[in-house]
Design an enzyme around this catalytic site. Structure first.
Site, PDB file in Angstrom:
ATOM      1  N   SER A   3       1.136  -1.244   0.035  1.00  0.00           N
ATOM      2  CA  SER A   3       0.159  -0.053   0.107  1.00  0.00           C
ATOM      3  C   SER A   3       0.861   1.336  -0.254  1.00  0.00           C
ATOM      4  O   SER A   3       1.987   1.684   0.670  1.00  0.00           O
ATOM      5  CB  SER A   3      -0.768   0.079   1.402  1.00  0.00           C
ATOM      6  OG  SER A   3      -0.013   0.438   2.946  1.00  0.00           O
ATOM      7  N   ASP A   4       0.601   2.106  -0.274  1.00  0.00           N
ATOM      8  CA  ASP A   4       1.385   3.384  -0.713  1.00  0.00           C
ATOM      9  C   ASP A   4       0.521   4.133   0.865  1.00  0.00           C
ATOM     10  O   ASP A   4      -0.115   3.088   1.800  1.00  0.00           O
ATOM     11  CB  ASP A   4       0.378   4.689  -1.552  1.00  0.00           C
ATOM     12  CG  ASP A   4       1.120   5.630  -1.486  1.00  0.00           C
ATOM     13  OD1 ASP A   4       2.362   5.667  -0.434  1.00  0.00           O
ATOM     14  OD2 ASP A   4       1.240   6.686  -2.508  1.00  0.00           O
ATOM     15  N   TRP A   5       1.756   5.255   2.389  1.00  0.00           N
ATOM     16  CA  TRP A   5       1.298   5.021   2.948  1.00  0.00           C
ATOM     17  C   TRP A   5      -0.436   5.375   3.402  1.00  0.00           C
ATOM     18  O   TRP A   5      -0.779   6.662   3.430  1.00  0.00           O
ATOM     19  CB  TRP A   5       2.569   6.203   3.543  1.00  0.00           C
ATOM     20  CG  TRP A   5       3.900   5.697   3.976  1.00  0.00           C
ATOM     21  CD1 TRP A   5       4.531   5.568   5.015  1.00  0.00           C
ATOM     22  CD2 TRP A   5       4.788   4.084   3.028  1.00  0.00           C
ATOM     23  NE1 TRP A   5       5.720   4.767   4.892  1.00  0.00           N
ATOM     24  CE2 TRP A   5       5.639   3.819   3.592  1.00  0.00           C
ATOM     25  CE3 TRP A   5       4.666   3.759   1.910  1.00  0.00           C
ATOM     26  CZ2 TRP A   5       6.881   2.936   2.895  1.00  0.00           C
ATOM     27  CZ3 TRP A   5       4.997   2.716   1.194  1.00  0.00           C
ATOM     28  CH2 TRP A   5       5.755   2.060   2.199  1.00  0.00           C
ATOM     29  N   ALA A  49      -2.397   4.134   3.037  1.00  0.00           N
ATOM     30  CA  ALA A  49      -3.036   4.348   1.746  1.00  0.00           C
ATOM     31  C   ALA A  49      -4.760   2.799   1.838  1.00  0.00           C
ATOM     32  O   ALA A  49      -5.857   2.787   1.216  1.00  0.00           O
ATOM     33  CB  ALA A  49      -3.178   3.908  -0.032  1.00  0.00           C
TER      34      ALA A  49
END
Ligand SMILES: *[C@@H]1O[C@H](CO)[C@@H](O)[C@H](O)[C@H]1NC(C)=O
Ligand SMILES: *[C@@H]1O[C@H](CO)[C@@H](O)[C@H](O)[C@H]1NC(C)=O
Ligand SMILES: *[C@@H]1O[C@H](CO)[C@@H](O)[C@H](O)[C@H]1NC(C)=O
Ligand SMILES: *[C@@H]1O[C@H](CO)[C@@H](O)[C@H](O)[C@H]1NC(C)=O
Ligand SMILES: *[C@@H]1O[C@H](CO)[C@@H](O)[C@H](O)[C@H]1NC(C)=O
Ligand SMILES: *[C@@H]1O[C@H](CO)[C@@H](O)[C@H](O)[C@H]1NC(C)=O
Ligand SMILES: *[C@@H]1O[C@H](CO)[C@@H](O)[C@H](O)[C@H]1NC(C)=O
Ligand SMILES: *[C@@H]1O[C@H](CO)[C@@H](O)[C@H](O)[C@H]1NC(C)=O
Ligand SMILES: *[C@@H]1O[C@H](CO)[C@@H](O)[C@H](O)[C@H]1NC(C)=O
Ligand SMILES: *[C@@H]1O[C@H](CO)[C@@H](O)[C@H](O)[C@H]1NC(C)=O
Length: 857
Positions: free
Chosen positions: A276-278, A280
């Site tokens: 995941s993006d941070w 997200a």
């Protein structure tokens, strides 16, 4: 309905009917495909299966989950498996060098790599970055980026990636990945997908929206534009993909089963892991079943001490909601990527801290717990990368205009250097955190896609050194509001070198009311007025632009006193040396603009969404333009750009001749059929009591562990909704472990191998018709024909070095994908029946050579 679909999509009524609540809808695709070690991955897949088979459930979960924001040294760090000697993986920004570190290099940004059009330089830069990451003990580099692609010229993070053209981006994205991974570090292809603007990519207090914006795109545009470079990344063997903050068709990027399960894993055959993006991630079970393999930085919100994965993932497997094969697959994918790049041979613990430059600090920074120890070892990892950085800086410089002013001779009596962008930041090169300001020369934009500079050579310094060699006089005015002084210096200069800029970045920092995205396309810091003052007083004005993308130059580009214009992008630490190399002809410029320079912002179409347009619901951005972004839009709209995509001059000239096309024998395209193997499980699951916190463990606050604090599963999660909402979003097929039908376009890394079979060989002769050696980038475009296709699309290019009056025969090929369109009905690539042709030349609008493509019957 509010979403007006492209004609191609309208063909399939069923697709249109799928839209619910009048909002774009993402069709579910389950179960999540399990890795099978196809292609190059066979060997490392086998090794991954071997080790994962020995892991307990909590050990597997540890690999999938970050330990929480700022709990360890890297921006993201997974749990470890000490019993089997698997270290915690260190994940670190950014696409242009090591972020939040020291004694590292600050490389040119992705947009500069695009401007070189040089595959070898892209590879070398990737490899140099990878070496630095490896030397600092980093396992996963959080780059490169091909999302945003650059739908809108004012998108804040376009510069982190390459170009709005998917073919140019795809090639350089893949070379960068190969370079990073050849240095023993896992590369991350990001942001997947369609994170095309910063506004509303995340919700936050005060924005008054319930959810992040939704990028709504049709299937054809998805394949032909936004997914294209990611297919190249998978084909290049990328180990990791990062899912994005935004929604796609009203489903979050990190739980969108269509995007992750179907397109990335089933169709493109991706064998690595999705992180995941941070922050997200928006669900545990939902994300796991939709194909997300690693939670970053692990906690639900920064420093909440809770996680959607961690103990929740352990419980999700124990209560049967997440099939065991899914967590096994997550662990296998992570370990396969680890082995693929040789991390088992290179791995060392990180020897820097992202959170302090002090030598000593607490082991667990966020909570000041653990040992008080040496956290920064100040290891210098720069090697000789400065030379490469200087070269990429010079080779990416685009000579947009030259009325004989350049190259300078070095004998100019008086050189004026004008503009704040020539000088240093009074606060120092790293004076603004994450480069969140626009002070002094712009060599990097802002956000998480940055690195600390080890130093920054300014244009003023490098040019002054050069002028002094020729015993000239040199005066720099770097105050953009002191028009009197600017005028005085311009009036007495043999040549006035004006430096101007335009910045942008990631949405968590606002600079001068630019909330990540640019609020306009004009120059910053009074740049237009500086140029105006100089041109009124000097008939030999050379303008150098440092910018994140196109800027509006209509007011002054044609002024005869503007004798040359250079775009130097974001060149990194050697900025001044790179531009001086070009100005003084030590390097003959050969860069080509990787985006279009329009006369106005409106000329580009595709405005950013800057006001919510769906009440308090998720803002909706309909990508109605389809594949028509950048030059494809300008061509369709008959909009004359100032400088077209692919344009760039040299100190020499080139001629094009002898276009030859030879059809190649290729097998017929065979859509994949049949079924995959059944899912496998590796090792067995015990009952909950086997996964309790070990006795006597001293828990670190906020730290994310895989263990349970009780065998009462509900209590162990402390989730008030435990067991309640599952049926709302879990289709029964999500737990199916049986063999699954293969998608027609699947079958190899990057899709069906037939797509990459060459159908034509094309050759062209390029002649250096001038007096100096130089680089030329022949560009091959194709016209695919049909009523709703771009006039031309770039497919092939090569940067060639050619001596004066010498010729080079450039030979290249077109494969099936290059000549196909995505067919939404057959869900496959198809060569349409329309007439196709090839166009070769020095830019998207200087296509001198043309020929039809005749397919053999
Ligand atoms: C979005 O919706 C369109 C129209 O239904 C569909 O063609 C496309 O595949 C969807 N894309 C995703 C990522 O859900
Ligand atoms: C999970 O990772 C943490 C941090 O690296 C480590 O302390 C712990 O022992 C690991 N747990 C298991 C089950 O290996
Ligand atoms: C959000 O709503 C609050 C309360 O209605 C209002 O005060 C605030 O200005 C709104 N914020 C934005 C960005 O519209
Ligand atoms: C499990 O996830 C839920 C959200 O789905 C969260 O509220 C809870 O705190 C998590 N539990 C743990 C132990 O992290
Ligand atoms: C980085 O630090 C680790 C652990 O402190 C050490 O093992 C490794 O050799 C260091 N790397 C370099 C290049 O000094
Ligand atoms: C555009 O934005 C820049 C940066 O914020 C600002 O300096 C400039 O004045 C703006 N241009 C216009 C025309 O408002
Ligand atoms: C060009 O520069 C000269 C000074 O050398 C000035 O007299 C003239 O007005 C300038 N022309 C323009 C169009 O600015
Ligand atoms: C530019 O101005 C200089 C003196 O200011 C003059 O000698 C020269 O001829 C001018 N060049 C052009 C092209 O007007
Ligand atoms: C641990 O267990 C207790 C009940 O035994 C519960 O109240 C608590 O919230 C649990 N979860 C976590 C994450 O500590
Ligand atoms: C199973 O566990 C997961 C993770 O904690 C939870 O979200 C889900 O609601 C649980 N489902 C059932 C049926 O207990």
């Amino acid at each position: 309905m509010r979403f007006s679909w492209l004609e191609a999509v309208a063909l399939t009524a069923s697709v249109v009917n799928a839209a619910q609540d009048n909002l774009a809808y993402s069709p579910p695709f389950y179960p999540s495909p399990w890795a099978d070690g196809q292609g190059d991955w066979a060997h490392v897949y086998k090794r991954a299966v071997e080790i994962v088979s020995q892991m307990t459930l909590t050990e597997k979960v540890n690999l999938t989950t970050g330990t929480g924001w700022q709990l360890e040294r890297c921006v993201g760090q997974t749990g470890s498996v000490p019993r089997l000697g698997v270290p915690a993986l260190c994940l670190q920004d950014s696409p242009l060098g090591i972020r939040l570190s020291d004694y590292n290099s600050a490389f040119p940004a992705g947009v500069n790599v695009a401007a070189t059009w040089d595959k070898d330089l892209a590879y070398q830069r990737g490899k140099a970055m990878g070496q630095e990451f490896s030397d600092k003990g980093i396992d996963v580099q959080l780059g490169p980026a091909a999302g945003p692609l650059g739908r809108s010229p004012d998108g804040g993070r376009n510069w982190e990636g390459f170009s709005p053209d998917p073919a140019l981006t795809g090639v350089l994205f893949a070379e960068t990945i190969k370079g990073i991974q050849d240095a023993g570090v896992i590369a991350t292809a990001k942001h997947y997908l369609m994170n095309e603007q910063e506004h509303y990519r995340q919700t936050s207090e005060g924005l008054n929206i319930s959810d992040s914006l939704s990028s709504n795109v049709d299937d054809k545009t998805m394949h032909e534009l936004y997914l294209w470079p990611f297919a190249d990344a998978v084909r290049a063997g990328v180990g990791a993909v990062m899912c994005s903050y935004n929604q796609i068709n009203n489903s979050y990027g990190c739980q969108n089963s269509h995007l992750l399960n179907k397109l990335l894993k089933a169709e493109l055959g991706f064998q690595g892991f999705v992180m995941s993006d941070w922050s997200a991630q928006h669900s545990g079970v939902g994300a796991a079943l939709a194909g997300m393999d690693m939670s970053m930085p692990g906690d639900v919100g920064f420093n909440t001490g809770t996680s959607f994965y961690g103990a929740n993932l352990t419980v999700g497997v124990l209560n049967g909601t997440i099939p065991q094969y899914r967590v096994d697959d997550m662990a296998v994918r992570i370990m396969a990527a680890y082995y693929k790049v040789g991390r088992d041979r290179h791995s060392t613990p990180p020897n820097f801290s992202s959170w302090t430059r002090d030598e000593f600090g607490f082991e667990h920074y966020a909570v000041s717990e653990g040992a008080y120890e040496r956290v920064n070892e100040f290891v210098n990892v720069q090697r000789k990368h400065a030379d490469l950085i200087r070269r990429v800086g010079a080779d990416s410089t685009v000579l947009l205009k030259n009325q004989g002013a350049l190259p300078l001779t070095g004998k100019e009596m008086t050189v004026g250097i004008l503009g704040e962008d020539a000088g240093s930041n009074p606060k120092g090169a790293n004076g603004c955190d994450d480069r969140g300001c626009d002070k002094g020369t712009l060599a990097m934009a802002w956000g998480s896609g940055t690195a600390n500079f080890p130093y920054l050579v300014t244009p003023e310094q490098a040019i002054q050194n050069k002028v002094l060699e020729g015993r000239g006089n040199v005066f720099a005015v770097t105050d953009n509001y002191d028009m009197k002084r600017i005028q005085a210096v311009a009036a007495q200069s043999s040549v006035s070198l004006v430096f101007v800029n335009a910045d942008s970045g990631e949405g968590y920092i606002t600079v001068d009311d630019n909330e990540g995205d640019r609020k306009n396309l004009t120059l910053w810091q009074n740049g237009d007025n500086v140029i105006k003052t100089v041109t009124e007083n000097c008939n030999n004005t050379v303008v150098v632009i440092h910018s994140v993308g196109p800027v509006l130059i209509d007011q002054w580009y044609a002024n005869p006193n503007v004798t040359a214009i250079l775009w130097a992008g974001l060149p990194g630490q050697e900025s001044g040396n790179s531009i001086a190399d070009v100005l003084y002809g030590r390097v003959n410029p050969g860069g080509k603009t990787p985006f279009t320079w329009g006369k106005t912002r409106e000329a580009y179409s595709n405005p950013l969404l800057t006001e919510p347009n769906n009440g308090v619901g998720a803002p909706q951005v309909d990508f109605e333009e389809g594949v028509f972004i950048d030059y494809r839009h300008f061509d369709r709209a008959n909009e004359e750009p100032i400088y077209e995509f692919g344009h760039g001059l040299s100190y020499t000239t080139f001629g094009y001749s002898h276009l030859r096309i030879q059809p190649l024998k290729a097998a017929d395209y065979t859509p994949a059929t049949g079924k995959t193997k059944a899912a496998q499980i590796f090792g067995k699951i015990e009952d909950a009591s086997a996964y309790l916190f070990p006795d006597g463990l001293k828990k670190i606050h906020e730290f994310i562990y895989p263990w349970l604090n009780t065998t009462d599963l509900k209590a162990a999660t402390a989730d008030p909704y435990y067991g309640e909402k599952d049926s709302e979003y879990i289709p029964s097929s999500a737990q199916d472990a049986s063999p699954q039908p293969r998608l027609p376009a699947s079958g190899g890394a990057g899709g069906n191998p037939g797509l990459y079979e060459d159908l034509f060989r094309i050759s062209v002769t390029i002649t250096n018709t001038g007096n100096v050696a130089g680089d030329e980038v022949p560009q091959l475009y194709v016209s695919l024909g049909g009523p709703n296709e771009p006039k031309v699309v770039l497919r092939k290019f090569e940067r060639l070095h050619i001596s004066p009056s010498k010729q080079v025969v450039w030979s290249t090929t077109l494969n099936r994908r290059d000549l196909s369109n995505w067919d939404v009905v057959s869900q496959d690539w198809v060569i349409s029946p329309y007439d196709k042709s090839v166009h070769v030349g020095s830019s998207s609008r200087k296509l001198k050579l043309h020929a039809p493509l005749v397919f053999e019957q």
